[in-house]
Design a protein around this motif. Structure first.
Motif, mmCIF file in Angstrom:
data_model
loop_
_atom_site.group_PDB
_atom_site.id
_atom_site.type_symbol
_atom_site.label_atom_id
_atom_site.label_comp_id
_atom_site.label_asym_id
_atom_site.label_seq_id
_atom_site.Cartn_x
_atom_site.Cartn_y
_atom_site.Cartn_z
ATOM 1 N N GLU A 129 0.830 -1.209 0.000
ATOM 2 C CA GLU A 129 0.000 0.000 0.000
ATOM 3 C C GLU A 129 0.862 1.256 0.000
ATOM 4 N N SER A 130 0.294 2.317 -0.524
ATOM 5 C CA SER A 130 0.980 3.605 -0.479
ATOM 6 C C SER A 130 0.114 4.554 0.337
ATOM 7 N N SER A 131 0.755 5.483 1.023
ATOM 8 C CA SER A 131 -0.056 6.353 1.879
ATOM 9 C C SER A 131 0.404 7.797 1.791
ATOM 10 N N ALA A 162 -9.683 5.052 -1.582
ATOM 11 C CA ALA A 162 -8.596 4.913 -0.618
ATOM 12 C C ALA A 162 -9.146 4.905 0.800
ATOM 13 N N ALA A 163 -8.534 4.108 1.658
ATOM 14 C CA ALA A 163 -8.957 4.070 3.062
ATOM 15 C C ALA A 163 -8.340 5.254 3.795
ATOM 16 N N VAL A 164 -9.068 5.785 4.766
ATOM 17 C CA VAL A 164 -8.566 6.917 5.542
ATOM 18 C C VAL A 164 -8.428 6.472 6.988
ATOM 19 N N VAL A 165 -7.213 6.569 7.524
ATOM 20 C CA VAL A 165 -6.988 6.111 8.894
ATOM 21 C C VAL A 165 -6.318 7.210 9.698
ATOM 22 N N SER A 283 -3.896 3.855 0.084
ATOM 23 C CA SER A 283 -4.491 3.139 -1.043
ATOM 24 C C SER A 283 -3.573 1.998 -1.407
ATOM 25 N N LEU A 284 -4.185 0.907 -1.770
ATOM 26 C CA LEU A 284 -3.388 -0.239 -2.195
ATOM 27 C C LEU A 284 -2.759 0.085 -3.538
ATOM 28 N N ALA A 285 -1.597 -0.469 -3.793
ATOM 29 C CA ALA A 285 -0.851 -0.112 -5.001
ATOM 30 C C ALA A 285 -1.631 -0.459 -6.258
#
Lengths: 324, 159
Positions: A129-131, A162-165, A283-285
């Motif tokens: 994943e990239s963030s 994209a996931a938000v954490v 987000s996953l690559a």
């Protein structure tokens, strides 16, 4: 003949005393029809997505002007923050860093070991994943939804989906990207569903936002399900959207009633869904599969119950541990 | 017609829109009056030839853009409110301040109820009673503006 002419003159409608254009009822009908056409187009077809992005880009200067006072206040506030506060914070951070450094060292060896084992087993590699770090600019203005606007957009390679954490857990998902900002739907919104796994026993389920109160629901789990108060829920990672193992929430209430085959399970999100301003957009690559504007196609539990029931719900009864 | 009036109309709409765009949160967001609709109602009373239902519709589109919802929801709500404002505009000169306040409250509520109905159709959760607080705060703002000397075309209660 003259009489007839005079008569004709009299027949002419008197000019309106005040020129007002079309009657207000005609205007109402026209603009209502236009609005309804727009609503239909925007909710069913995707034509207006690009237009909306352009208009929001045009709006950016106004938004900057509107954000200026708050920004100024924050800057001055920061400037006058007492010296010892900063020192204290610094000390805390140093301690935290030390702890995390140790954990990281262990993590890197574990990751190597994991890769090695996966090679031995010839298993697929876990998704990378990239963030990007973002900051919440303001809260969504629509009182009916739970959304926030983050200051990273398509220019920073944020993709919808994209996931938000934050530091403690998942808070939501990017649902719309503009050029320099993006819209995040929080996990407490009724339209957002998130695949989870109970940390204790690996049971998989889907959590839905509950709307106004800051809770999550785990609907359609049988009354004899093995979930207890205090169970920690993490993302299962089987959806290809959220990386696996992020904390989502903890169970606060499990209620079984005689008249329902389902248990009523209420969870509280772990992440400070409406507290923090710094967030991480993960987000996953291989995020290219999420190209559509609306990524959250999961039906709401409350309004479309029948559809949810007909779709295959996650395998609840057989408590299979997800492949690690 | 009145270039100065047109200018002040545009300027007031712009300021109202920026006020909407301010980063409201928490209790402020719950209480935030609908500045844009208030300005539109004011101009529909003062200068009905400059500001009509079309203006309200355009402003509603801007609100849709700001709220990030489906296009046309605020536009329709504003159009309906503006229709009632236009219909009773000529009667308004007979109202005193308090009757006018009630009238403005009804207009604000009309727009909010239309929006609520639209949102229900699109499958939103029913909002709580706090949903109607912006109308109350909007009327209070109107009252404050009156006290500060804004002329809204109403007869003062003493006259």
């Amino acid at each position: 003949m003259i009489k007839g002419f005079n008569h004709k003159l009299e027949q002419q409608p008197a000019p309106a005393f005040f020129v007002r254009g079309p009657s207000s009822f005609a205007r109402l009908a026209f603009f209502s029809a236009l609005s309804i056409a727009l609503i239909a187009t925007d909710s069913r077809l995707q034509y207006l997505t690009a237009l909306r992005q352009d208009l929001v880009a045009l709006l950016q200067p106004l938004q900057t002007v509107a954000n200026a006072p708050a920004q100024l206040y924050r800057n001055t506030d920061e400037y006058f923050t007492a010296h010892h506060n900063l020192l204290n914070e610094n000390r805390q951070f140093k301690q935290q860093l030390l702890k995390q450094d140790i954990a990281l060292q262990r993590l890197s060896t574990l990751m190597l070991e994991n890769e090695h084992l996966r090679n031995l087993l010839q298993a697929n590699k876990a998704l990378e994943e990239s963030s990007i770090v973002g900051e919440i600019v303001h809260i969504g203005r629509d009182p009916f939804t739970k959304k926030v606007i983050v200051n990273r957009g398509a220019n920073d390679h944020v993709v919808a989906g994209a996931a938000v954490v934050d530091a403690v857990g998942v808070i939501g998902q990017v649902t719309r990207t503009y050029s320099s900002s993006s819209e995040v739907t929080l996990i407490t919104d009724t339209s957002l569903a998130i695949p989870i796994q109970v940390e204790r026993n690996g049971l998989r389920a889907i959590a839905f936002g509950h709307g106004r109160d800051q809770t999550l629901d785990l609907p359609f789990l049988p009354a004899n399900v093995d979930i207890r108060r205090g169970d920690v829920l993490v993302t299962s990672g089987i959806d290809g959207v959220y990386p696996a193992g992020l904390k989502v929430g903890s169970v606060t209430q499990v209620k079984v009633t005689a008249d329902s085959p389902f248990a009523r399970i209420v969870c509280v999100p772990t992440g400070g869904v409406e507290n923090h301003s710094q967030v991480l957009l993960v987000s996953l690559a291989h995020g290219e599969m999420w190209e559509g504007d609306e990524v959250i196609a999961t039906p709401k539990p409350s309004t479309k119950k029948t559809r949810v029931k007909s779709t295959p719900t996650p395998n609840n009864q057989s408590k299979i541990h997800a492949p690690q | 017609m009145h270039p100065s009036k047109l200018q002040s109309l545009c300027l007031s709409l712009l300021i109202a829109y920026i006020a909407i765009l301010l980063p409201w949160s928490g209790i402020g967001l719950t209480l935030r009056p609908d500045f844009l609709l208030l300005v539109i109602i004011f101009w529909m009373i003062r200068a009905p030839n400059l500001c009509n239902i079309g203006t309200a519709w355009g402003a509603g589109l801007l609100m849709d853009l700001a709220s990030g919802g489906v296009f046309g929801q605020y536009a329709l709500a504003y159009t309906i409110a503006a229709f009632f404002a236009a219909t009773y505009q000529r009667r308004l000169v007979l109202f005193n301040h308090y009757q006018q306040l009630l009238y403005v409250l009804l207009l604000l509520l009309t727009s909010q109820v239309s929006l609520l109905v639209l949102k229900m159709f699109t499958g939103s959760q029913p909002a709580g009673w706090q949903y109607f607080l912006p109308s109350i705060s909007g009327v209070l703002l109107w009252r404050i503006a009156l006290m500060m000397g804004l002329k809204t075309g109403a007869r003062s209660s003493g006259a």
